[in-house]
Design a protein around this motif. Structure first.
Motif, PDB file in Angstrom:
ATOM      1  N   ALA A  51      33.603  43.542  14.471  1.00 11.86           N
ATOM      2  CA  ALA A  51      32.786  44.463  13.692  1.00 11.86           C
ATOM      3  C   ALA A  51      32.483  45.732  14.476  1.00 11.86           C
ATOM      4  N   ILE A  52      32.204  45.581  15.768  1.00 12.39           N
ATOM      5  CA  ILE A  52      31.913  46.747  16.601  1.00 12.39           C
ATOM      6  C   ILE A  52      33.156  47.612  16.755  1.00 12.39           C
ATOM      7  N   VAL A  53      34.292  47.000  17.021  1.00 15.67           N
ATOM      8  CA  VAL A  53      35.548  47.755  17.172  1.00 15.67           C
ATOM      9  C   VAL A  53      35.857  48.548  15.909  1.00 15.67           C
ATOM     10  N   ALA A  54      35.742  47.893  14.750  1.00 11.99           N
ATOM     11  CA  ALA A  54      36.043  48.572  13.483  1.00 11.99           C
ATOM     12  C   ALA A  54      35.099  49.737  13.251  1.00 11.99           C
ATOM     13  N   ALA A  55      33.815  49.536  13.531  1.00 11.89           N
ATOM     14  CA  ALA A  55      32.840  50.607  13.319  1.00 11.89           C
ATOM     15  C   ALA A  55      33.064  51.760  14.288  1.00 11.89           C
ATOM     16  N   VAL A  56      33.321  51.456  15.541  1.00 13.22           N
ATOM     17  CA  VAL A  56      33.569  52.505  16.533  1.00 13.22           C
ATOM     18  C   VAL A  56      34.775  53.348  16.135  1.00 13.22           C
ATOM     19  N   LEU A  66      29.889  60.039  18.425  1.00 13.36           N
ATOM     20  CA  LEU A  66      29.357  58.737  18.033  1.00 13.36           C
ATOM     21  C   LEU A  66      28.457  58.248  19.155  1.00 13.36           C
ATOM     22  N   PHE A  67      27.218  57.930  18.808  1.00 10.92           N
ATOM     23  CA  PHE A  67      26.252  57.390  19.761  1.00 10.92           C
ATOM     24  C   PHE A  67      26.008  55.925  19.422  1.00 10.92           C
ATOM     25  N   THR A  68      26.097  55.051  20.425  1.00  7.83           N
ATOM     26  CA  THR A  68      25.821  53.637  20.174  1.00  7.83           C
ATOM     27  C   THR A  68      24.558  53.220  20.920  1.00  7.83           C
ATOM     28  N   SER A  69      23.887  52.221  20.364  1.00  7.25           N
ATOM     29  CA  SER A  69      22.648  51.701  20.939  1.00  7.25           C
ATOM     30  C   SER A  69      22.724  50.186  20.973  1.00  7.25           C
ATOM     31  N   GLY A  70      22.580  49.628  22.179  1.00 10.41           N
ATOM     32  CA  GLY A  70      22.487  48.183  22.304  1.00 10.41           C
ATOM     33  C   GLY A  70      23.737  47.507  22.821  1.00 10.41           C
ATOM     34  N   GLY A  71      23.538  46.347  23.453  1.00 10.81           N
ATOM     35  CA  GLY A  71      24.661  45.490  23.814  1.00 10.81           C
ATOM     36  C   GLY A  71      25.333  45.794  25.126  1.00 10.81           C
ATOM     37  N   ILE A  72      24.617  46.435  26.097  1.00 11.57           N
ATOM     38  CA  ILE A  72      25.251  46.695  27.393  1.00 11.57           C
ATOM     39  C   ILE A  72      24.445  46.067  28.534  1.00 11.57           C
ATOM     40  N   GLY A  73      23.712  44.999  28.244  1.00  8.44           N
ATOM     41  CA  GLY A  73      22.925  44.302  29.251  1.00  8.44           C
ATOM     42  C   GLY A  73      23.721  43.236  29.985  1.00  8.44           C
ATOM     43  N   PRO A  74      23.011  42.286  30.664  1.00  8.18           N
ATOM     44  CA  PRO A  74      23.684  41.304  31.531  1.00  8.18           C
ATOM     45  C   PRO A  74      24.017  39.972  30.877  1.00  8.18           C
ATOM     46  N   ASP A  82      32.847  45.776  26.128  1.00  8.02           N
ATOM     47  CA  ASP A  82      34.125  45.123  25.829  1.00  8.02           C
ATOM     48  C   ASP A  82      34.722  45.671  24.531  1.00  8.02           C
ATOM     49  N   ALA A  83      33.860  45.813  23.515  1.00  6.06           N
ATOM     50  CA  ALA A  83      34.340  46.249  22.209  1.00  6.06           C
ATOM     51  C   ALA A  83      34.800  47.700  22.236  1.00  6.06           C
ATOM     52  N   VAL A  84      34.060  48.562  22.932  1.00  5.29           N
ATOM     53  CA  VAL A  84      34.459  49.975  23.004  1.00  5.29           C
ATOM     54  C   VAL A  84      35.770  50.111  23.771  1.00  5.29           C
ATOM     55  N   ASN A 144      34.621  60.887  22.607  1.00  2.00           N
ATOM     56  CA  ASN A 144      33.437  61.353  21.875  1.00  2.00           C
ATOM     57  C   ASN A 144      32.454  60.224  21.571  1.00  2.00           C
ATOM     58  N   VAL A 145      32.594  59.102  22.279  1.00  2.00           N
ATOM     59  CA  VAL A 145      31.717  57.944  22.074  1.00  2.00           C
ATOM     60  C   VAL A 145      30.769  57.824  23.261  1.00  2.00           C
ATOM     61  N   HIS A 146      29.486  57.739  22.971  1.00  2.00           N
ATOM     62  CA  HIS A 146      28.457  57.708  24.007  1.00  2.00           C
ATOM     63  C   HIS A 146      27.692  56.385  23.877  1.00  2.00           C
TER      64      HIS A 146
END
Length: 240
Positions: A51-56, A66-74, A82-84, A144-146
């Motif tokens: 879902a993340i890959v398709a949306a990105v 494109l700005f993303t929020s969440g999912g880069i913790g430990p 991984d998805a980006v 262009n993805v942040h």
């Protein structure tokens, strides 16, 4: 020239389940407005790689940023990096500059840089780090993805680090007029005014207060003179 466009992708099961209320999209929208970057789309997806890959891929193709929020913790469910990387078809690995940032941070804290924390140093090949002065673990920009953290104060600090790098356009300005009548009473003259001032946008936001109907009219645009002219006309309409 028109302003750059942007989308926000909020990632996390906790948002979709209602456990956590998203604050980052609201914050970023205000910062982009001031920067002159036009936010056009907001999307929320679960912690699901496909879902993340398709949306990105969809959002980075249709907007300048494109700005993303969440999912880069430990933890195991932090899969945004991984998805980006997968969306771009690039390898993902621990990068030495990111590792060094984390190592210095945890040394100051008297804490080990263990395997879980080291996950936050994994960055797709070719990405540029986004500084995180709160908890050190960096975000990153790839094309262009942040990609930024989901914790609101960390997200805000990353936005402050990132925005000076980006080129904006004309900041979007707005003025609001409160009218003590319902939308139906002003809909026709408001539509006429919107056609006359086609370079501006007009938003109508109704409310009910103490049993009485009212409407807040918001006029938005980049030219303050035009907004002033439209507000003057709107004031006349409200008084009729």
């Amino acid at each position: 020239m028109s302003n750059p466009t942007a989308a926000i992708l909020v990632i996390g099961n906790e948002i979709l389940s209602g456990r956590t209320r998203d604050a980052n999209a609201h914050y970023l929208a205000g910062e982009l407005t001031a920067k002159g970057i036009d936010l056009k789309e907001l999307r929320v997806v679960s912690d699901d790689t496909a879902a993340i890959v398709a949306a990105v891929n969809a959002l980075r193709a249709s907007h300048d940023h494109l700005f993303t929020s969440g999912g880069i913790g430990p933890t195991h469910d932090d899969i945004t990096a991984d998805a980006v990387a997968g969306a771009f078809g690039l390898p993902l690995g621990v990068r030495e500059d990111a590792r060094d940032i984390l190592a210095r941070h945890y040394a100051r804290m008297g804490t080990d840089l263990n395997e879980a924390r080291l996950r936050m140093a994994r960055v797709p090949e070719g990405a540029v780090l986004i500084d995180n002065p709160i908890s050190a673990a960096p975000g990153f920009s790839l094309g262009n993805v942040h990609v930024m953290a989901g914790v609101p104060n960390i997200f805000q600090a990353m936005v402050a680090s990132l925005l000076p790098r980006l080129t904006g356009g004309e900041p979007l300005l707005s003025q609001t007029l409160r009218i003590e009548r319902g939308e139906g009473a002003i809909a026709k003259p408001l539509a006429d005014l919107a056609r006359e001032f086609g370079d501006l946008s007009f938003g109508s936001y109704p409310f009910v207060q103490n049993g009485a109907y009212g409407t807040n009219i918001v006029v938005r645009g980049t030219d303050p003179t035009r907004i002033d002219a439209a507000m003057a006309r709107l004031t006349v309409i409200a008084a009729q």
